[in-house]
Write a protein that holds these residues in place. Structure first.
Motif, PDB file in Angstrom:
ATOM      1  N   ASP A  42      28.619 -10.151  29.961  1.00  0.00           N
ATOM      2  CA  ASP A  42      30.590 -10.036  29.444  1.00  0.00           C
ATOM      3  C   ASP A  42      31.595 -10.714  31.068  1.00  0.00           C
ATOM      4  OD1 ASP A  42      32.727  -9.022  28.018  1.00  0.00           O
ATOM      5  OD2 ASP A  42      32.441  -6.779  29.445  1.00  0.00           O
ATOM      6  N   LYS A  66      31.382 -14.476  27.702  1.00  0.00           N
ATOM      7  CA  LYS A  66      31.803 -15.700  26.989  1.00  0.00           C
ATOM      8  C   LYS A  66      31.836 -16.635  28.393  1.00  0.00           C
ATOM      9  CE  LYS A  66      35.645 -12.868  26.804  1.00  0.00           C
ATOM     10  NZ  LYS A  66      35.283 -11.169  27.513  1.00  0.00           N
ATOM     11  N   CYS A  99      26.379 -10.393  22.248  1.00  0.00           N
ATOM     12  CA  CYS A  99      27.377 -10.205  23.629  1.00  0.00           C
ATOM     13  C   CYS A  99      28.645  -9.388  22.713  1.00  0.00           C
ATOM     14  CB  CYS A  99      27.598 -11.886  23.338  1.00  0.00           C
ATOM     15  SG  CYS A  99      29.453 -12.697  23.540  1.00  0.00           S
ATOM     16  N   ASN A 101      31.548 -11.044  21.763  1.00  0.00           N
ATOM     17  CA  ASN A 101      33.022 -11.434  21.418  1.00  0.00           C
ATOM     18  C   ASN A 101      32.691 -11.583  20.313  1.00  0.00           C
ATOM     19  OD1 ASN A 101      34.873 -13.845  22.138  1.00  0.00           O
ATOM     20  ND2 ASN A 101      35.084 -12.681  23.331  1.00  0.00           N
TER      21      ASN A 101
END
Length: 176
Positions: A42, A66, A99, A101
């Motif tokens: 993260d 990311k 993840c 995202n």
């Protein structure tokens, strides 16, 4: 480290206070009968209100985003895989990098996305190459289940203690 500030000292003192009042904390290693390698990554983009710097963090489990943080975690996963192989325990399954995202996952899978900086471009190509080689997979997980949030964000005490439980961190003084 290069130019420590009062904010840095306050963070160190906060960590030391936590450790002082948590003397019974222990890390439990469980035998799962497999050597799967999973990671949780993260990042908080420009999350520091003082200098607008980002923080990234990751956890890696053996037996159990990311781009800047993801790239560091992939390198950690690759290193652990190589280490286990050299020790005679070659992992047999694809590694997971969890993840929360969806945009990061989509950009990693899509070679046509636009790049903002040369670092993101290099990271994206590195991640894409490892995905195509099936070295790891990039499954989505709900943000509530993202263990790496404990390293990058302010979270509720319930989420904090839930993360500690999932990480195998317990208190030896708590009655069983």
């Amino acid at each position: 480290m290069h130019s420590p500030s009062e904010d840095h000292m306050n963070a160190v003192l906060r960590i030391l206070r936590y450790l002082k009042f948590a003397p019974g904390k222990r890390l439990m290693f469980s035998k799962h009968g497999h050597l799967n390698i999973d990671g949780y990554s993260d990042a908080d983009w420009a999350g520091n209100v003082t200098d607008r710097k980002s923080t990234s963090g990751y956890f890696t489990f053996v037996g159990e985003a990311k781009f800047r943080g993801t790239t560091k975690e992939i390198c950690e996963l690759l290193w652990l895989r190589k280490l286990l192989t050299e020790l005679g325990y070659k992992p047999t399954s694809t590694m997971n990098l969890f993840c929360d995202n969806k945009a990061a996952i989509a950009i990693a899978h899509n070679p046509v996305q636009h790049d903002c900086t040369k670092h993101v471009k290099m990271d994206r190509h590195f991640i894409k190459q490892k995905l195509e080689a099936k070295v790891f997979q990039f499954p989505f997980m709900k943000f509530e289940d993202q263990l790496a949030d404990i390293l990058t964000k302010t979270i509720s005490s319930k989420a904090f203690y839930n993360s500690l439980d999932q990480l195998g961190i317990g208190d030896i003084y708590v009655p069983t």
